[in-house]
Design a protein around this motif. Structure first.
Motif, PDB file in Angstrom:
ATOM      1  N   VAL A   1      -0.530  28.209 159.371  1.00 53.13           N
ATOM      2  CA  VAL A   1      -0.208  28.697 158.018  1.00 53.13           C
ATOM      3  C   VAL A   1      -1.318  29.668 157.599  1.00 53.13           C
ATOM      4  O   VAL A   1      -2.495  29.382 157.827  1.00 53.13           O
TER       5      VAL A   1
ATOM      6  N   GLU B   1      -1.756  31.070 151.692  1.00 51.53           N
ATOM      7  CA  GLU B   1      -0.692  30.087 151.450  1.00 51.53           C
ATOM      8  C   GLU B   1      -1.298  28.673 151.364  1.00 51.53           C
ATOM      9  O   GLU B   1      -0.869  27.852 150.558  1.00 51.53           O
TER      10      GLU B   1
ATOM     11  N   ARG C   1      -2.843  28.243 147.979  1.00 47.68           N
ATOM     12  CA  ARG C   1      -1.773  28.106 146.982  1.00 47.68           C
ATOM     13  C   ARG C   1      -1.188  26.677 147.034  1.00 47.68           C
ATOM     14  O   ARG C   1      -1.032  26.017 146.017  1.00 47.68           O
ATOM     15  N   ARG C   2      -0.931  26.190 148.237  1.00 40.68           N
ATOM     16  CA  ARG C   2      -0.340  24.850 148.385  1.00 40.68           C
ATOM     17  C   ARG C   2      -1.260  23.758 147.861  1.00 40.68           C
ATOM     18  O   ARG C   2      -0.853  22.869 147.130  1.00 40.68           O
TER      19      ARG C   2
ATOM     20  N   ASN D   1       4.656  27.957 158.140  1.00 36.83           N
ATOM     21  CA  ASN D   1       4.732  28.718 156.889  1.00 36.83           C
ATOM     22  C   ASN D   1       6.188  28.861 156.453  1.00 36.83           C
ATOM     23  O   ASN D   1       6.681  29.969 156.260  1.00 36.83           O
TER      24      ASN D   1
END
Ligand code: AMP
Length: 218
Positions: free
Chosen positions: A115, A119, A122-123, A198
């Motif tokens: 990933v 990202e 953000r997760r 992702n």
């Protein structure tokens, strides 16, 4: 089937390990969960590990290797397992190989969940969970009906202290420095299989089933 799951924090290893172990009847061993449990209970291991975890650093190899050694020696992993979050350093990977040799265990595959960094941040910075029933939420993708409360039991949602954005960047840096060399180690042994993580959990699970299917029939 005996698997190791590799990947940066927030790559979905834990979610996918829980799903695959339920489907295939494998033992799911998460060193992060074991350590959080030890911290919660205030055991000597938890007391030693807590400060490292809060900073997003790895706990010393000696602490965590002993934990896995005891699990391997107990025989509980004989009918198949997923190691989620272990090994995370080269000395851990080498110690694991020695344990496997000693106990007559073969590793079938190391699955790498890939990933991109932005990202991951953000997760993780949107990740919350219910302390009572463990249901996971993610802002803004999977929010509870009432802000801050679990849909199932109304408990106040919590976040892991190491999911604060500044700690997440440190965890990523630690992954690159200490854990990424293991990818090469398993690739050289022809055991590494990369899964693009992702995308949605369902699509990742499909790819994971495909990646592990060949091994399951061997
Ligand atoms: P995780 O839930 O896998 O992200 O792990 C949370 C934290 O537990 C990590 O940031 C480390 O501080 C610690 N931890 C988990 N597994 C290991 C390991 N194999 N080696 C060292 N520290 C670990």
């Amino acid at each position: 089937m005996n698997l190791v799951f590799l990947g940066p924090p927030g790559s979905g290893k834990g979610t996918q390990a829980a799903r695959l172990s339920a489907k295939l009847g494998l033992v799911h061993l998460s060193t992060g969960d074991m350590l959080r449990d030890a911290v919660k209970k205030g055991t000597p291991l938890g007391q030693q590990a807590e400060a490292y975890m809060k900073r997003g650093e790895l706990v010393p190899d000696a602490l965590i290797v002993g934990l896995i050694e005891a699990m391997v020696a107990s025989g509980d992993m004989k009918s198949g397992f997923i190691l989620d979050g272990f090994p995370r350093t080269m000395p851990q990977a080498e110690a694991l190989d020695r344990m496997f040799v000693k106990n007559g265990i073969n590793l079938h595959q190391a699955v790498l969940f890939s990933v991109p960094d932005d990202e991951i941040v953000r997760r993780l910075s949107g990740r919350w969970h219910c302390p009572t029933c463990q249901t996971g939420y993610n802002y803004p993708a999977a929010m509870p009906d009432v802000a801050g409360k679990c849909d199932k039991d109304g408990a106040l949602l919590q976040r892991r202290p190491d999911d604060e954005e500044s700690v997440v960047w440190n965890r990523l840096e630690v992954y690159k420095r200490q854990t990424q060399p293991i990818e090469i180690y398993y690739r050289q042994k022809s055991l590494l299989r990369e899964v693009n993580a992702n995308r949605s959990p369902d699509l990742v699970f499909e790819a994971l089933m495909e990646a592990t299917a060949a091994k399951a029939t061997r």
